[in-house]
Design a protein around this motif. Structure first.
Motif, mmCIF file in Angstrom:
data_model
loop_
_atom_site.group_PDB
_atom_site.id
_atom_site.type_symbol
_atom_site.label_atom_id
_atom_site.label_comp_id
_atom_site.label_asym_id
_atom_site.label_seq_id
_atom_site.Cartn_x
_atom_site.Cartn_y
_atom_site.Cartn_z
ATOM 1 N N ARG A 28 0.819 -1.215 0.000
ATOM 2 C CA ARG A 28 0.000 0.000 0.000
ATOM 3 C C ARG A 28 0.852 1.264 0.000
ATOM 4 N N TYR A 29 2.106 1.176 0.434
ATOM 5 C CA TYR A 29 2.969 2.349 0.441
ATOM 6 C C TYR A 29 3.351 2.769 -0.978
ATOM 7 N N LEU A 30 3.327 1.858 -1.927
ATOM 8 C CA LEU A 30 3.642 2.206 -3.306
ATOM 9 C C LEU A 30 2.570 3.111 -3.904
ATOM 10 N N PHE A 31 1.351 3.059 -3.358
ATOM 11 C CA PHE A 31 0.269 3.901 -3.874
ATOM 12 C C PHE A 31 0.579 5.386 -3.707
ATOM 13 N N ILE A 47 8.642 9.934 -18.386
ATOM 14 C CA ILE A 47 8.315 9.313 -17.115
ATOM 15 C C ILE A 47 7.177 8.305 -17.271
ATOM 16 N N LEU A 48 6.527 8.281 -18.408
ATOM 17 C CA LEU A 48 5.433 7.324 -18.617
ATOM 18 C C LEU A 48 5.894 5.886 -18.453
ATOM 19 N N VAL A 53 5.764 0.960 -15.149
ATOM 20 C CA VAL A 53 6.446 -0.049 -14.320
ATOM 21 C C VAL A 53 5.910 0.001 -12.892
ATOM 22 N N GLY A 54 5.702 1.199 -12.365
ATOM 23 C CA GLY A 54 5.155 1.335 -11.020
ATOM 24 C C GLY A 54 3.755 0.769 -10.903
ATOM 25 N N LEU A 55 2.930 1.032 -11.898
ATOM 26 C CA LEU A 55 1.573 0.483 -11.895
ATOM 27 C C LEU A 55 1.590 -1.039 -11.988
#
Length: 72
Positions: A28-31, A47-48, A53-55
């Motif tokens: 949840r911290y990645l949100f 940055i897209l 990658v983050g998503l």
């Protein structure tokens, strides 16, 4: 880089560090990082890829953290 872009970058880096540096990482911290990357992507299209990658990492972490459904 504009002052606004630099501020969004710093907030995103701090949010990502908040996710990566604790000894007990929770997905949840990645949100916290994803909205900052999204804002930064409006200023810099490169940055897209990082946002994608983050998503993906966030989705995989949430999917893997769910317990399997009970069998009947």
């Amino acid at each position: 880089m504009s002052e606004r872009s630099t501020l969004v970058l710093l907030v995103g880096v701090f949010a990502l560090a908040f996710f990566l540096l604790p000894t007990q990482i929770h997905e949840r911290y990645l949100f916290l990082t994803l909205p900052m990357l999204g804002l930064w992507a409006t200023c810099d299209r490169r940055i897209l890829l990082a946002l994608g990658v983050g998503l993906a990492a966030s989705g995989i972490a949430v999917a893997l953290s769910q317990p399997p459904p009970p069998t009947t």
